[in-house]
Scaffold this motif. Structure first.
Motif, PDB file in Angstrom:
ATOM      1  N   ARG A   1      -3.197  -2.681   3.426  1.00 45.60           N
ATOM      2  CA  ARG A   1      -2.677  -2.454   4.783  1.00 45.60           C
ATOM      3  C   ARG A   1      -3.803  -2.176   5.772  1.00 45.60           C
ATOM      4  NH1 ARG A   1       0.341   2.412   4.506  1.00 45.60           N
ATOM      5  NH2 ARG A   1       0.913   2.424   6.655  1.00 45.60           N
ATOM      6  N   ILE A   2      -4.741  -1.355   5.350  1.00 50.45           N
ATOM      7  CA  ILE A   2      -5.847  -1.007   6.246  1.00 50.45           C
ATOM      8  C   ILE A   2      -6.707  -2.255   6.489  1.00 50.45           C
ATOM      9  CG2 ILE A   2      -7.929   0.410   6.494  1.00 50.45           C
ATOM     10  CD1 ILE A   2      -6.458   2.615   4.975  1.00 50.45           C
ATOM     11  N   PHE A   3      -6.915  -3.048   5.432  1.00 50.37           N
ATOM     12  CA  PHE A   3      -7.668  -4.290   5.597  1.00 50.37           C
ATOM     13  C   PHE A   3      -6.957  -5.209   6.594  1.00 50.37           C
ATOM     14  CE2 PHE A   3     -10.094  -8.016   4.716  1.00 50.37           C
ATOM     15  CZ  PHE A   3      -9.182  -9.064   4.714  1.00 50.37           C
ATOM     16  N   LEU A   4      -5.664  -5.415   6.394  1.00 51.22           N
ATOM     17  CA  LEU A   4      -4.925  -6.343   7.267  1.00 51.22           C
ATOM     18  C   LEU A   4      -4.866  -5.829   8.705  1.00 51.22           C
ATOM     19  CD1 LEU A   4      -1.979  -7.437   4.947  1.00 51.22           C
ATOM     20  CD2 LEU A   4      -3.815  -8.900   5.827  1.00 51.22           C
ATOM     21  N   THR A   5      -4.721  -4.513   8.856  1.00 49.83           N
ATOM     22  CA  THR A   5      -4.706  -3.947  10.209  1.00 49.83           C
ATOM     23  C   THR A   5      -6.022  -4.234  10.906  1.00 49.83           C
ATOM     24  OG1 THR A   5      -3.207  -2.194   9.497  1.00 49.83           O
ATOM     25  CG2 THR A   5      -4.387  -1.823  11.554  1.00 49.83           C
ATOM     26  N   ASN A   6      -7.111  -4.050  10.180  1.00 49.15           N
ATOM     27  CA  ASN A   6      -8.419  -4.341  10.760  1.00 49.15           C
ATOM     28  C   ASN A   6      -8.572  -5.829  11.069  1.00 49.15           C
ATOM     29  OD1 ASN A   6     -10.424  -1.977  10.981  1.00 49.15           O
ATOM     30  ND2 ASN A   6      -9.465  -1.606   9.005  1.00 49.15           N
ATOM     31  N   LEU A   7      -8.086  -6.672  10.170  1.00 45.43           N
ATOM     32  CA  LEU A   7      -8.191  -8.119  10.387  1.00 45.43           C
ATOM     33  C   LEU A   7      -7.375  -8.537  11.612  1.00 45.43           C
ATOM     34  CD1 LEU A   7      -9.447 -10.638   8.898  1.00 45.43           C
ATOM     35  CD2 LEU A   7      -7.168 -11.039   7.994  1.00 45.43           C
ATOM     36  N   LEU A   8      -6.169  -7.981  11.721  1.00 46.78           N
ATOM     37  CA  LEU A   8      -5.292  -8.338  12.838  1.00 46.78           C
ATOM     38  C   LEU A   8      -5.841  -7.810  14.160  1.00 46.78           C
ATOM     39  CD1 LEU A   8      -1.879  -7.593  11.085  1.00 46.78           C
ATOM     40  CD2 LEU A   8      -2.587  -9.831  11.936  1.00 46.78           C
ATOM     41  N   GLN A   9      -6.357  -6.591  14.142  1.00 49.43           N
ATOM     42  CA  GLN A   9      -6.835  -5.984  15.396  1.00 49.43           C
ATOM     43  C   GLN A   9      -8.168  -6.588  15.828  1.00 49.43           C
ATOM     44  OE1 GLN A   9      -6.808  -1.684  14.994  1.00 49.43           O
ATOM     45  NE2 GLN A   9      -4.580  -1.576  15.206  1.00 49.43           N
ATOM     46  N   ASN A  10      -8.987  -6.935  14.850  1.00 52.85           N
ATOM     47  CA  ASN A  10     -10.250  -7.622  15.124  1.00 52.85           C
ATOM     48  C   ASN A  10     -11.083  -6.924  16.197  1.00 52.85           C
ATOM     49  OD1 ASN A  10     -12.155  -9.670  14.725  1.00 52.85           O
ATOM     50  ND2 ASN A  10     -11.262 -11.006  16.279  1.00 52.85           N
TER      51      ASN A  10
ATOM     52  N   GLU B   1       0.751   1.723  12.318  1.00 52.52           N
ATOM     53  CA  GLU B   1       2.148   1.390  12.616  1.00 52.52           C
ATOM     54  C   GLU B   1       2.409  -0.101  12.727  1.00 52.52           C
ATOM     55  OE1 GLU B   1       1.569   5.485  13.402  1.00 52.52           O
ATOM     56  OE2 GLU B   1       0.564   3.839  14.433  1.00 52.52           O
ATOM     57  N   ILE B   2       1.336  -0.853  12.912  1.00 56.04           N
ATOM     58  CA  ILE B   2       1.484  -2.299  12.994  1.00 56.04           C
ATOM     59  C   ILE B   2       2.125  -2.818  11.707  1.00 56.04           C
ATOM     60  CG2 ILE B   2      -0.807  -2.847  12.052  1.00 56.04           C
ATOM     61  CD1 ILE B   2      -1.155  -4.917  14.163  1.00 56.04           C
ATOM     62  N   ILE B   3       1.888  -2.092  10.608  1.00 54.45           N
ATOM     63  CA  ILE B   3       2.518  -2.428   9.337  1.00 54.45           C
ATOM     64  C   ILE B   3       3.252  -1.182   8.857  1.00 54.45           C
ATOM     65  CG2 ILE B   3       2.168  -3.247   6.982  1.00 54.45           C
ATOM     66  CD1 ILE B   3      -0.485  -4.459   7.877  1.00 54.45           C
ATOM     67  N   SER B   4       4.531  -1.109   9.126  1.00 57.05           N
ATOM     68  CA  SER B   4       5.263   0.101   8.741  1.00 57.05           C
ATOM     69  C   SER B   4       5.891  -0.087   7.357  1.00 57.05           C
ATOM     70  CB  SER B   4       6.331   0.426   9.781  1.00 57.05           C
ATOM     71  OG  SER B   4       7.147  -0.690  10.017  1.00 57.05           O
ATOM     72  N   ILE B   5       6.520   0.969   6.856  1.00 56.98           N
ATOM     73  CA  ILE B   5       7.102   0.896   5.517  1.00 56.98           C
ATOM     74  C   ILE B   5       8.587   0.545   5.609  1.00 56.98           C
ATOM     75  CG2 ILE B   5       7.625   3.382   5.339  1.00 56.98           C
ATOM     76  CD1 ILE B   5       6.728   3.103   2.327  1.00 56.98           C
ATOM     77  N   ALA B   6       9.034  -0.233   4.648  1.00 58.23           N
ATOM     78  CA  ALA B   6      10.411  -0.740   4.660  1.00 58.23           C
ATOM     79  C   ALA B   6      11.447   0.371   4.610  1.00 58.23           C
ATOM     80  CB  ALA B   6      10.614  -1.677   3.476  1.00 58.23           C
ATOM     81  N   SER B   7      11.060   1.533   4.079  1.00 62.30           N
ATOM     82  CA  SER B   7      12.017   2.619   3.898  1.00 62.30           C
ATOM     83  C   SER B   7      11.900   3.692   4.986  1.00 62.30           C
ATOM     84  CB  SER B   7      11.809   3.253   2.517  1.00 62.30           C
ATOM     85  OG  SER B   7      10.421   3.422   2.267  1.00 62.30           O
ATOM     86  N   ALA B   8      11.319   3.341   6.132  1.00 67.26           N
ATOM     87  CA  ALA B   8      11.199   4.308   7.238  1.00 67.26           C
ATOM     88  C   ALA B   8      12.582   4.615   7.796  1.00 67.26           C
ATOM     89  CB  ALA B   8      10.305   3.742   8.340  1.00 67.26           C
TER      90      ALA B   8
ATOM     91  N   ILE C   1      -6.957   5.200  10.506  1.00 66.43           N
ATOM     92  CA  ILE C   1      -6.059   5.197   9.337  1.00 66.43           C
ATOM     93  C   ILE C   1      -4.744   5.923   9.621  1.00 66.43           C
ATOM     94  CG2 ILE C   1      -7.878   4.955   7.632  1.00 66.43           C
ATOM     95  CD1 ILE C   1      -7.620   7.975   7.043  1.00 66.43           C
ATOM     96  N   ASN C   2      -4.698   6.672  10.731  1.00 66.16           N
ATOM     97  CA  ASN C   2      -3.450   7.346  11.094  1.00 66.16           C
ATOM     98  C   ASN C   2      -2.643   6.552  12.110  1.00 66.16           C
ATOM     99  OD1 ASN C   2      -3.458   9.829   9.504  1.00 66.16           O
ATOM    100  ND2 ASN C   2      -5.332  10.287  10.631  1.00 66.16           N
ATOM    101  N   GLN C   3      -3.095   5.341  12.366  1.00 66.66           N
ATOM    102  CA  GLN C   3      -2.335   4.476  13.272  1.00 66.66           C
ATOM    103  C   GLN C   3      -2.168   3.109  12.652  1.00 66.66           C
ATOM    104  OE1 GLN C   3      -3.620   4.569  17.338  1.00 66.66           O
ATOM    105  NE2 GLN C   3      -3.805   6.802  17.312  1.00 66.66           N
TER     106      GLN C   3
ATOM    107  N   GLY D   1      -7.891  14.023   8.669  1.00 68.46           N
ATOM    108  CA  GLY D   1      -6.736  14.037   7.780  1.00 68.46           C
ATOM    109  C   GLY D   1      -6.081  12.668   7.707  1.00 68.46           C
ATOM    110  N   PHE D   2      -5.122  12.533   6.790  1.00 65.39           N
ATOM    111  CA  PHE D   2      -4.391  11.278   6.641  1.00 65.39           C
ATOM    112  C   PHE D   2      -2.922  11.646   6.578  1.00 65.39           C
ATOM    113  CE2 PHE D   2      -3.457   7.056   5.984  1.00 65.39           C
ATOM    114  CZ  PHE D   2      -3.005   6.705   4.716  1.00 65.39           C
ATOM    115  N   LYS D   3      -2.160  11.235   7.591  1.00 62.93           N
ATOM    116  CA  LYS D   3      -0.786  11.742   7.698  1.00 62.93           C
ATOM    117  C   LYS D   3       0.124  11.246   6.586  1.00 62.93           C
ATOM    118  CE  LYS D   3       0.864   8.284  11.021  1.00 62.93           C
ATOM    119  NZ  LYS D   3       1.185   8.014  12.418  1.00 62.93           N
TER     120      LYS D   3
END
Lengths: 350, 312
Positions: free
Chosen positions: A19-28, A39-46, A35-37, A234-236
């Motif tokens: 997720r962190i890799f893809l977020t970085n790739l997408l945000q470029n 949200e671009i990739i949220s969890i299915a059970s939110a 790591i606390n943001q 921290g990491f939420k």
């Protein structure tokens, strides 16, 4: 409109790293993503996403009532998305009671899935640290076909109930899921051959992934960087019993911690799936994850190498799903890896 | 806001007062306080269509367009909310009355408040120094638990789950006012355990859930109160409790996020007026973040910290 690409895994198998890799790739961007943001990739059970989209609070419904609404929730999210949308998921690939042949994730909403796999011996250790339980308890939970997250009665959890099944039940449910376009990546290959593994994952998802962008995203999602950010702010997503989320990030730690009895327990329960995935050898002994899959399809076929498990023998490298044949993991990997990404993004980019 | 001209007839077997409204209803609502008078809102049983024609917004189980809202709860009931003064309930055969009430007094009333141009907060409220403080936060953050712990310390309950804020006098520079709801709270089993109460004496909110109806008739405030403070409960990674004011655009965002059923506004055509009200309320009411440890926190420590913050 099928827009959702699932990032699926049993817990503690490397999902956050992807997720962190893809977020970085997408945000470029020029700096690592926070790591606390993520949200671009949220969890299915939110829970909040469910409540907002459905118009009813999941807190006023039973787990079964919630499950019956989840496929439509994902169809709604898919329709709302402008294009592909990633969702992390720890749920096993199951079918909803009372809805004919409808998987929880909704076939209609699903474009594909990336399944992340890790040696269950390391998962047992990592999960014990994460949940603040003993390794024995962790092994017991991984063996339990009824294991769930967020299901304690009388308690309102942060997330919706997630059915995990056992570790091998979870893996099998995804890799043998019918009619699912799937890319399987192993945590061990993410470590050993990151460029190839992550590039193939990104291309499977139809993302622009030239080497310089992948390199940058890899650097920004490197373990040291995640540790640094966690120490700083921290990491939420870390649960309270767990002192540190980004703890070791290594492969093979189980060898220093698990005793013979515990190793045997894991292999007795999960040996068949471990063999399929390259975590035990022909003698049923644990081994380093073989073959190196991240470049399967480029180099010699893994099942041709001496000592490699014959994944091909199980189902045939060229399994035919239309004949009801379940592909072995490696066949799935090469079917839905680099070769087929053109389904999503046009011609192959070299 | 047009006043109701709905003709009262004998389908309104019961009459109650809640949320600043006189409610005439053919369905019994034992949670609410009985009253008499010309109803502002009528609730009746009847047929509700499966879908709206040309909805402005369609969610997974709701549809909305200005003045018309539809909600479906599978195997429980369908609800239609019209013009802010009428709710039609179409119950599934054999369903328990309690199950219908959960969603009637929840999402259906949420739509009603939005149709009436009110500002419902998703939170629980108690009376402090002749004013009202509201505890907001995401599901499971402890809104009801906190309010109940304060009720046990002698504060009167004002509302649980939905806090309807009236915006009627805002234009004249007035203070936002919160209407009282009804004298009952909904608490999960482990929340009651935390407070040291035995759930076995209470009825369940729905027979299928381990969530309980906790009456508060002897500690309930029945008059509207000025809104003094909003607290947003949030977990954090540290030990201890931290209360700090939320300001600027974060405050506006907090008010938006803490709105009950914010997702209904778009379809009802109320987004713009709602956001305007959020701006005005934000300029007159302080909003605080209350950070507490995610798990394993002492409820007493939280309540002590809040009481210390309740300066008049």
């Amino acid at each position: 409109m099928n827009n959702i690409i699932w990032l699926a895994s049993y817990p503690k198998s490397g999902n956050t790293w992807l997720r962190i890799f893809l977020t970085n790739l997408l945000q470029n961007r020029d700096v690592p993503a926070d790591i606390n943001q993520l949200e671009i990739i949220s969890i299915a059970s939110a829970r909040g996403v469910f409540d907002h989209a459905v118009g009813i609070e999941a807190a006023d419904l039973t787990h079964a009532e919630v499950d019956r609404l989840r496929p439509e929730l994902y169809e709604y999210l898919s329709n709302q998305a402008a294009g592909r949308r990633f969702l992390k998921i720890h749920d096993a690939y199951t079918f909803v009671d009372g809805l004919r042949h409808q998987p929880l994730v909704s076939r209609r909403a699903t474009r594909g899935a990336i399944y992340i796999l890790r040696n269950p011996l390391d998962v047992a250790l990592s999960f014990a640290n994460h949940a603040g339980i003993s390794v024995d308890e962790s092994i017991e939970r991984m063996a339990n076909e009824d294991a769930c997250f967020s299901s304690r009665p009388g308690h309102l959890h942060r997330q919706l109930r997630q059915r995990l099944l056992s570790w091998s039940g979870h893996v099998g449910s995804w890799i043998d899921a019918p009619d699912l376009d799937l890319y399987v990546m192993r945590y061990e290959d993410m470590h050993r051959a990151p460029m190839e593994t992550f590039t193939a994952a990104a291309r499977f998802a139809g993302l622009d992934a030239p080497p310089d962008r992948v390199n940058k995203a890899l650097a920004f999602s490197a373990f040291r960087e995640m540790q640094r950010q966690e120490q700083d702010k921290g990491f939420k997503e870390k649960p309270q019993p767990c002192p540190v989320f980004f703890r070791q990030g290594r492969i093979g730690d189980w060898q220093d911690v698990l005793d013979h009895r515990q190793v045997k327990q894991v292999i007795d329960k999960h040996g068949h799936m471990m063999r399929r995935c390259g975590y035990v050898d022909v003698n049923g002994e644990p081994c380093e994850a073989l073959p190196p899959w991240s470049w399967a399809g480029h180099g010699p076929r893994p099942h041709q190498e001496a000592g490699a498990p014959d994944l091909a023998e199980q189902r045939g490298h060229h399994a035919h799903p239309e004949r009801g044949e379940k592909p072995c993991v490696e066949a799935v990997r090469s079917r839905c890896g680099v070769r087929t990404h053109e389904c999503y993004s046009g011609p192959v980019q070299s | 806001m047009q006043t109701s001209r709905y003709v009262h007839h004998d389908s309104c077997k019961f009459c109650y007062r809640a949320f600043g409204l006189t409610i005439g209803t053919s369905l019994e609502l034992p949670e609410l306080i009985p009253a008499a008078g010309e109803p502002d809102v009528v609730i009746q049983q009847g047929r509700v269509p499966g879908a709206l024609k040309n909805p402005k917004k369609t969610g997974v189980r709701f549809q909305a367009k200005p003045g018309n809202f539809l909600l479906t709860v599978d195997r429980v009931a369908r609800f239609q909310v019209l013009q802010g003064n009428r709710i039609i309930v179409d119950a599934y055969p054999g369903v328990q009355a309690k199950d219908v009430r959960v969603f009637l007094l929840g999402s259906a009333f949420g739509a009603l408040f939005h149709q009436r141009g009110m500002f419902p907060l998703h939170g629980s409220a108690v009376k402090v120094h002749e004013q009202c403080v509201v505890f907001c936060g995401a599901s499971g953050r402890g809104k009801s638990t906190t309010a109940k712990a304060l009720v046990n310390r002698g504060y009167a309950l004002h509302a649980d789950d939905i806090c309807p804020v009236s915006v009627a006098h805002l234009g004249n520079g007035g203070t936002p006012v919160v209407f009282p709801a009804y004298p009952q709270m909904k608490l999960w089993q482990d929340a009651l355990d935390k407070i040291g109460e035995d759930p076995s004496g209470y009825g369940r909110v729905r027979h299928v859930l381990d969530k309980y109806e906790v009456p508060a008739a002897d500690r309930f405030n029945t008059q509207p109160l000025p809104l003094r403070k909003i607290y947003v409960l949030r977990p954090w990674e540290q030990e201890g409790i931290n209360i700090s004011e939320i300001t600027g655009r974060y405050k506006f965002t907090a008010l938006k996020n803490q709105t009950y059923r914010f997702g209904f506004l778009e379809g009802l055509g109320q987004q713009v007026s709602h956001l305007n009200h959020a701006g005005i309320i934000g300029s007159r009411v302080p909003v605080f973040s209350v950070q507490r440890p995610r798990l394993q926190f002492r409820l007493d420590e939280l309540i002590d910290a809040l009481e210390a913050d309740f300066v008049p």
